[in-house]
Design an enzyme around this catalytic site. Structure first.
Site, PDB file in Angstrom:
ATOM      1  CB  SER A 135      37.943  -8.081 102.275  1.00 19.43           C
ATOM      2  OG  SER A 135      36.876  -7.617 101.490  1.00 19.43           O
ATOM      3  CG  HIS A 152      42.526  -5.576  99.077  1.00 17.60           C
ATOM      4  ND1 HIS A 152      41.323  -5.313  98.449  1.00 17.60           N
ATOM      5  CD2 HIS A 152      43.425  -5.784  98.064  1.00 17.60           C
ATOM      6  CE1 HIS A 152      41.494  -5.328  97.149  1.00 17.60           C
ATOM      7  NE2 HIS A 152      42.763  -5.604  96.885  1.00 17.60           N
TER       8      HIS A 152
END
Lengths: 395, 395
Positions: B68, B71
């Site tokens: 995460s 990203h």
């Protein structure tokens, strides 16, 4: 005796490969890839005779037409039958039935008494003729029997005067006596099988509900309507049915639906969220057969609802791919189950007990007809959506 | 103190509508629809101070880079971040961490002792900062809190010298003492959160397995690798991992995988059926993030396998629609669950106990780096698949 028989031509599509359990020219697990130009007619056939000590002969009283019967006789543009599953023709159709035991083998045990079946015992029977010894059967999953036969699909069924089944598939209807008079007992008995299909989907596979939960059923055919009745009896606070046909929506209300939606006129998503004060539902039953159309709306309700832990049970058969959005099921802690069959898990006896304690499914019978009229209605049901259940009633 | 901060521009896409819980210019539940041109740098920021009696200050020892984090710093062609979820910038990144308690409010209770946290207690913490009073939290489903905050996403995280959390999210690591020496205890502690994400997916949501079942894991990232270890400890007879990268396949074998498959070179379906003698698997974990590619193969294994009752757990986040074939899940009695989060259900303490009793997840750490190097590795991990887990280790 007289019986309704389906004949069709073994004419496999080019890409068809004979399956391990298929029998050239006679039986296939992929009906719609093999059988062509089906014809349904009433014919004279030999009466069934007992060949095994555990078998019984039943004088058929009532037998309903199922969507599968309609799809076995319905064809696509190339003349292939629509029904995708196990089929072995020619065969006597009919599997949603009840009747009276007229003959019983020495070892044909009636589970009500745990003794040999008495002549005159009112019974219904499972359509899935599970073997009892393969691994799934031995583990208690008869709906997934590896040696499955199916009454009215590849074994002669109940659109006849008499039908033969093994005693292990038969269930007594004595419990309905005093609740249903005369023929109505057998009409109710003929609905045990389809009601059990719904029961398997929402209770056994769908995991049931807690009293006070909301449920949403998409598709008001016999299975959807049965799910309405079952889940209302299971204590659902709000049972919502979505169904375009008004006849079916009205039947749903009679069977316990709190709210009905015409998805062709109302916004399904807004209506469900409205009726449930934004909470959504614990259980969704996909019983339309067009999951690719209704699925995005089911997902939108789950996504926007404040409730979590929803289960979507798929019971209708459909070839279309479903556009699944993984995130909806992750973020809203939801799950999807597939359901097939009606056998095992104590389902048939519980459905009979529910019917004996106020769950009157006979309301969904639109019309009772003679055996001679069955072929005509199997055709009419392809298009006439006002008919929900058409049932043969023998003298 | 020094901290790794992510800055980005609030520049909503045309179709974006501010969500009910979004805050204009500051916070959104749909990160990839709002934030543009992210920048990650090490900066000087004020040290956290205790403001509530239940809070603790932790001196961070180890903190891993999560997909995460990668990203949030990675963008599409229009410069929008890839991470789709809850984000509130600028923020200090980092949520897979462990450290030592240096300050504790008067009501900051340590669940190990049920007394106030002692200074020096080694701890890790949950990333999902659940509120504890909304309906999902009150029903025991903190991973679906309606007032969720997330450490390192919209609350300052642990790529820093110190981090502040409420005591109810912190879990003691004392149990690892004597099993992991020195910094290795904190490296193990920093893997409790991602391992718990895998635990939630395969055990809590996936329903776990019975000892002797087979399992198939698709995707050998940290979550997939953790699932390998967990399920081997749960008694799976065959743990099979499918993963293109050789580094990750080797790590999987070290963690207990019985068989590994390179799906780019081998036929995944034939390999799984072969390794399981045609039986298939009870549990499939989709941890690749490209479900639309792998799903048809999962379905083919389920369809052709003789085993039934398979569960497919989806843990990787992906926008792509999944081509679901309802019939596979009906005929093979299978189901699908979505998994999110790692909190609740006794997961963190069990993962810590597993780590203390032989499940050494530190093997997946490819590299330990200083805080100054974190921004560079957050970028490198966008492309460098040979790196499985890169972890900051503070003095």
């Amino acid at each position: 005796m007289r019986a309704v028989r389906l004949h069709a031509k073994w004419d496999p599509r080019p890409e068809f490969k004979l399956g391990p359990k298929d029998i050239e020219g006679k039986l296939t697990w992929l009906g719609s890839k093999v059988w062509r130009y089906p014809e349904v007619r009433v014919e004279e056939v030999p009466e069934p005779r007992i060949e095994k000590p555990t078998e019984i002969i039943i004088k058929v009283k009532a037998c309903g037409i199922c969507g599968s019967d309609v799809h076995m006789a319905q064809t696509d543009e190339e003349g292939y039958i629509l029904y995708p599953g196990l089929t072995g023709f020619p065969v006597t159709l009919g599997h949603e039935f009840s009747g009276v035991v007229v003959e019983a083998g020495p070892e044909a045990i009636n589970r009500r008494t745990n003794k040999r079946f008495e002549i005159g015992e009112p019974v219904c029977a499972e359509e899935m003729l599970w073997c009892g010894h393969c691994r799934p059967c031995a583990e208690g999953f008869p709906n997934h029997c590896e040696n499955l036969n199916e009454l009215g699909f590849n074994v002669d069924g109940a659109f006849a005067e008499y039908v033969k089944v093994d005693a292990k598939y038969a269930w007594s209807l004595r419990e309905l006596e005093g609740v249903y008079e005369g023929d109505r007992l057998f009409l109710a008995g003929s609905l045990v099988e389809p009601t059990s299909v719904a029961y398997n989907a929402v209770i056994v596979r769908g995991g049931g509900i807690r009293p006070g939960d909301n449920v949403v059923i998409l598709g008001g055919g016999p299975i959807g309507l049965a799910a309405v009745a079952i889940l209302k009896h299971a204590g659902a606070s709000k049972v919502i049915l979505s169904e375009p046909s008004e006849v079916r929506r009205n039947l749903a209300k009679e069977l316990g639906a709190d709210h009905v939606i015409d998805p062709t006129k109302e916004n399904f998503v807004e209506a469900v969220l409205d009726y449930t004060n934004g909470l959504g539902a614990k259980l969704f039953l996909e019983a339309t057969g067009v999951p690719q159309l209704v699925w995005p709306q089911i997902e939108e309700v789950i996504w926007r609802a404040r409730g979590i832990n929803a289960t979507v049970a798929i019971v209708a058969r459909a070839d279309a791919k479903i556009p699944l959005t993984g995130e909806v099921f992750q973020v809203r802690r939801a799950q999807i189950v597939g359901s097939q069959g009606h056998s095992g898990h104590g389902t048939f006896p519980r459905v009979i007990s529910l019917m004996a304690s106020g769950m009157d499914m006979t309301k969904i019978i639109s019309k009772t007809v003679s055996m001679e009229e069955i072929p005509e209605y199997i055709k009419r049901l392809q298009t006439d959506k006002s008919l929900v259940k058409v049932t043969m009633l023998n003298e």
